[in-house]
Design a protein around this motif. Structure first.
Motif, PDB file in Angstrom:
ATOM      1  N   CYS A   1       0.845  -1.193   0.000  1.00 22.41           N
ATOM      2  CA  CYS A   1       0.000   0.000   0.000  1.00 22.41           C
ATOM      3  C   CYS A   1       0.881   1.244   0.000  1.00 22.41           C
ATOM      4  O   CYS A   1       1.825   1.351   0.791  1.00 22.41           O
ATOM      5  CB  CYS A   1      -0.919  -0.004   1.213  1.00 22.41           C
ATOM      6  SG  CYS A   1      -1.932   1.497   1.362  1.00 22.41           S
TER       7      CYS A   1
ATOM      8  N   GLU B   1       0.053   4.152   0.907  1.00 25.37           N
ATOM      9  CA  GLU B   1      -0.285   5.048   2.018  1.00 25.37           C
ATOM     10  C   GLU B   1       0.257   4.532   3.342  1.00 25.37           C
ATOM     11  O   GLU B   1       0.995   5.224   4.017  1.00 25.37           O
ATOM     12  CB  GLU B   1      -1.809   5.211   2.083  1.00 25.37           C
ATOM     13  CG  GLU B   1      -2.282   6.300   2.993  1.00 25.37           C
ATOM     14  CD  GLU B   1      -1.993   7.689   2.448  1.00 25.37           C
ATOM     15  OE1 GLU B   1      -1.795   8.599   3.259  1.00 25.37           O
ATOM     16  OE2 GLU B   1      -1.963   7.859   1.221  1.00 25.37           O
ATOM     17  N   CYS B   2      -0.098   3.283   3.702  1.00 23.54           N
ATOM     18  CA  CYS B   2       0.277   2.772   5.028  1.00 23.54           C
ATOM     19  C   CYS B   2       1.397   1.728   4.987  1.00 23.54           C
ATOM     20  O   CYS B   2       1.953   1.379   6.019  1.00 23.54           O
ATOM     21  CB  CYS B   2      -0.936   2.200   5.744  1.00 23.54           C
ATOM     22  SG  CYS B   2      -1.630   0.729   4.960  1.00 23.54           S
TER      23      CYS B   2
ATOM     24  N   LEU C   1      -3.501   1.477  -3.264  1.00 22.19           N
ATOM     25  CA  LEU C   1      -3.891   1.550  -1.868  1.00 22.19           C
ATOM     26  C   LEU C   1      -4.570   0.263  -1.420  1.00 22.19           C
ATOM     27  O   LEU C   1      -5.230  -0.411  -2.212  1.00 22.19           O
ATOM     28  CB  LEU C   1      -4.863   2.720  -1.650  1.00 22.19           C
ATOM     29  CG  LEU C   1      -4.378   4.099  -2.100  1.00 22.19           C
ATOM     30  CD1 LEU C   1      -5.491   5.122  -1.919  1.00 22.19           C
ATOM     31  CD2 LEU C   1      -3.131   4.514  -1.363  1.00 22.19           C
TER      32      LEU C   1
ATOM     33  N   CYS D   1      -7.270   2.248   3.169  1.00 23.96           N
ATOM     34  CA  CYS D   1      -6.781   3.542   2.700  1.00 23.96           C
ATOM     35  C   CYS D   1      -7.588   4.037   1.500  1.00 23.96           C
ATOM     36  O   CYS D   1      -7.838   5.238   1.358  1.00 23.96           O
ATOM     37  CB  CYS D   1      -5.298   3.459   2.350  1.00 23.96           C
ATOM     38  SG  CYS D   1      -4.240   3.203   3.790  1.00 23.96           S
TER      39      CYS D   1
ATOM     40  N   ARG E   1     -10.828   5.391   2.901  1.00 20.88           N
ATOM     41  CA  ARG E   1     -10.546   6.649   3.578  1.00 20.88           C
ATOM     42  C   ARG E   1     -10.330   7.767   2.560  1.00 20.88           C
ATOM     43  O   ARG E   1     -10.810   8.887   2.733  1.00 20.88           O
ATOM     44  CB  ARG E   1      -9.301   6.487   4.461  1.00 20.88           C
ATOM     45  CG  ARG E   1      -9.219   7.478   5.569  1.00 20.88           C
ATOM     46  CD  ARG E   1      -8.074   7.202   6.559  1.00 20.88           C
ATOM     47  NE  ARG E   1      -7.938   5.809   6.928  1.00 20.88           N
ATOM     48  CZ  ARG E   1      -6.832   5.077   6.692  1.00 20.88           C
ATOM     49  NH1 ARG E   1      -5.790   5.596   6.104  1.00 20.88           N
ATOM     50  NH2 ARG E   1      -6.793   3.818   7.058  1.00 20.88           N
TER      51      ARG E   1
END
Length: 130
Positions: free
Chosen positions: A82, A84-85, A102, A106, A109
């Motif tokens: 991912c 993002e995270c 993602l 994510c 979100r």
């Protein structure tokens, strides 16, 4: 060369050297193959050498046989990180370069926090006579 039946000028063919679009190896488009293409009405020369064409046909036939057995396309699952995270996740598509991928959390979100596009509605008005 003139064809005796139709009195039409038939083209003469010579071997042509081409490069394969997959492996970039040189291959020869022989005069006999060109004659065959001409007789069948095929306009474009081959793009692949014989080994690459064979592999392409095998992949295509494998896909057709998979579709014929259960009537559906094979499902793609690609493991990615991912953007993002950073967790490992799987996605049902082949990611393209330059675009972040993602995980589900994510992605949801990002969808919730993204502003709703408020495009103005434009109606076509025909020009009026002056």
């Amino acid at each position: 060369m003139i064809d005796a039946e139709d009195n039409v000028l038939a083209p003469t063919f010579e071997d042509i050297h081409l490069n394969c679009v997959e492996c970039n190896a040189p291959f020869v488009f022989t005069a006999g193959e060109q004659q065959f293409f001409f007789d069948k009405g095929l306009k474009n020369p081959p793009k692949r050498c014989k080994p690459c064409k064979t592999r392409k046909n095998e992949r295509f036939n494998q896909l057709l046989s998979m579709m014929a057995t259960d009537g559906s396309r094979p499902r793609i699952q690609v493991e990615v990180e991912c953007a993002e995270c950073g967790i490992q996740t799987t996605v049902p598509f082949l990611p393209t370069q330059g675009r972040p991928v993602l995980c589900r959390d994510c992605f949801v979100r990002a969808q919730v926090s993204a502003p709703v596009c408020a495009k103005p509605i434009v109606k076509y008005l025909p020009p009026t006579a002056a």
